[in-house]
Enzyme design. Structure first.
Site, PDB file in Angstrom:
ATOM      1  N   ASN A  63       0.837  -1.209   0.000  1.00 43.31           N
ATOM      2  CA  ASN A  63       0.000   0.000   0.000  1.00 43.31           C
ATOM      3  C   ASN A  63       0.868   1.253   0.000  1.00 43.31           C
ATOM      4  OD1 ASN A  63       0.534  -0.849   2.683  1.00 43.31           O
ATOM      5  ND2 ASN A  63      -1.135   0.359   3.510  1.00 43.31           N
ATOM      6  N   GLU A  76      -3.116  -4.569  -3.060  1.00 39.37           N
ATOM      7  CA  GLU A  76      -3.612  -5.465  -4.118  1.00 39.37           C
ATOM      8  C   GLU A  76      -3.560  -4.784  -5.474  1.00 39.37           C
ATOM      9  OE1 GLU A  76      -4.880  -4.792  -1.205  1.00 39.37           O
ATOM     10  OE2 GLU A  76      -6.466  -6.180  -0.640  1.00 39.37           O
ATOM     11  N   CYS A 113     -10.580  -4.855   0.120  1.00 34.57           N
ATOM     12  CA  CYS A 113     -11.677  -3.882   0.088  1.00 34.57           C
ATOM     13  C   CYS A 113     -12.473  -4.024  -1.209  1.00 34.57           C
ATOM     14  CB  CYS A 113     -11.122  -2.454   0.215  1.00 34.57           C
ATOM     15  SG  CYS A 113     -10.392  -1.797  -1.286  1.00 34.57           S
TER      16      CYS A 113
HETATM   17  N1  THU Z   1      -5.279  -1.574   2.550  1.00 33.10           N
HETATM   18  C1  THU Z   1      -4.702  -2.386   1.622  1.00 33.10           C
HETATM   19  O1  THU Z   1      -3.627  -2.097   1.101  1.00 33.10           O
HETATM   20  N2  THU Z   1      -5.357  -3.514   1.284  1.00 33.10           N
HETATM   21  C2  THU Z   1      -6.511  -3.958   1.867  1.00 33.10           C
HETATM   22  O2  THU Z   1      -7.045  -4.993   1.486  1.00 33.10           O
HETATM   23  C3  THU Z   1      -7.109  -3.200   2.949  1.00 33.10           C
HETATM   24  C4  THU Z   1      -6.545  -1.834   3.173  1.00 33.10           C
HETATM   25  C5  THU Z   1      -4.560  -0.362   2.933  1.00 33.10           C
HETATM   26  C6  THU Z   1      -5.170   0.921   2.480  1.00 33.10           C
HETATM   27  C7  THU Z   1      -4.621   1.887   3.497  1.00 33.10           C
HETATM   28  O3  THU Z   1      -3.320   2.288   3.081  1.00 33.10           O
HETATM   29  C8  THU Z   1      -4.484   1.066   4.758  1.00 33.10           C
HETATM   30  O4  THU Z   1      -4.487  -0.287   4.329  1.00 33.10           O
HETATM   31  C9  THU Z   1      -5.588   1.294   5.772  1.00 33.10           C
HETATM   32  O5  THU Z   1      -6.825   1.121   5.216  1.00 33.10           O
END
Ligand code: THU
Length: 162
Positions: A63, A76, A113
């Site tokens: 992320n 993802e 998400c």
């Molecule tokens: N996040 C992801 O990278 N993948 C997920 O499946 C859930 C959430 C990240 C987005 C944000 O940077 C942090 O996690 C908190 O939501």
């Protein structure tokens, strides 16, 4: 009276990744290592993802957050766009996602998400081949879903733009 159409699908439940095929174990490891390079100063929630392509190659992502919060991107999507931008013709077979749990324990798989489900699902339709996905289930069990589309029934898709 309206008709009722049930929506059902099966998941495979594992207690640990050691019960799973070797390539899932490798994918999770790669996702774990990617999570260390995540840029998440706002949420402090470090996520890593890895995809397995049809030629056996694995590509990861993490992320990437931003001071303008909505401009950031989930692990993802970083992984899947990374794979598709370098290998537009290669099919993606599997995706694994993990989050660093902080100081309490081990890595845990994550349940992606809705936006990421939408993106993975479109790749799946474009390549006309299911993408398997691993989620966290109850009591931190691993849930293997055989086709991302099962996680997004009645989705918005390309065909509705016509
Ligand atoms: N996040 C992801 O990278 N993948 C997920 O499946 C859930 C959430 C990240 C987005 C944000 O940077 C942090 O996690 C908190 O939501």
């Amino acid at each position: 009276m309206p008709q009722i159409y049930p929506i059902q699908f099966n998941i495979k439940v594992f207690n640990t990744v050691n019960e799973m095929e070797q390539d899932w174990q490798q994918l999770l490891k790669l996702a774990e290592s990617a999570s260390f390079n995540s840029y998440a100063p706002y949420s402090d929630f470090n996520v890593g993802a890895a995809v397995l392509m049809e030629n056996g190659e694995m590509i990861n992502g993490n992320n990437q957050e931003n001071a303008s919060y909505p401009a950031g991107l989930c692990a993802e999507r970083v992984a899947i766009f990374h794979a598709r931008s370098n290998h537009p013709k290669k099919k993606i077979l599997k995706i694994a996602v993990v989050a660093q749990p902080g100081k309490q324990g081990n890595f845990v798989p994550v349940s992606p998400c809705g936006g990421c489900r939408q993106v993975i699902s479109e790749v799946r339709d474009d390549q006309d081949l299911p993408i398997q996905i691993l989620l966290t289930g109850k009591e931190n069990k691993l849930y293997l879903v055989e086709d991302i589309n099962m996680l997004l029934p009645l989705k918005f898709s390309k065909s509705q733009l016509l």
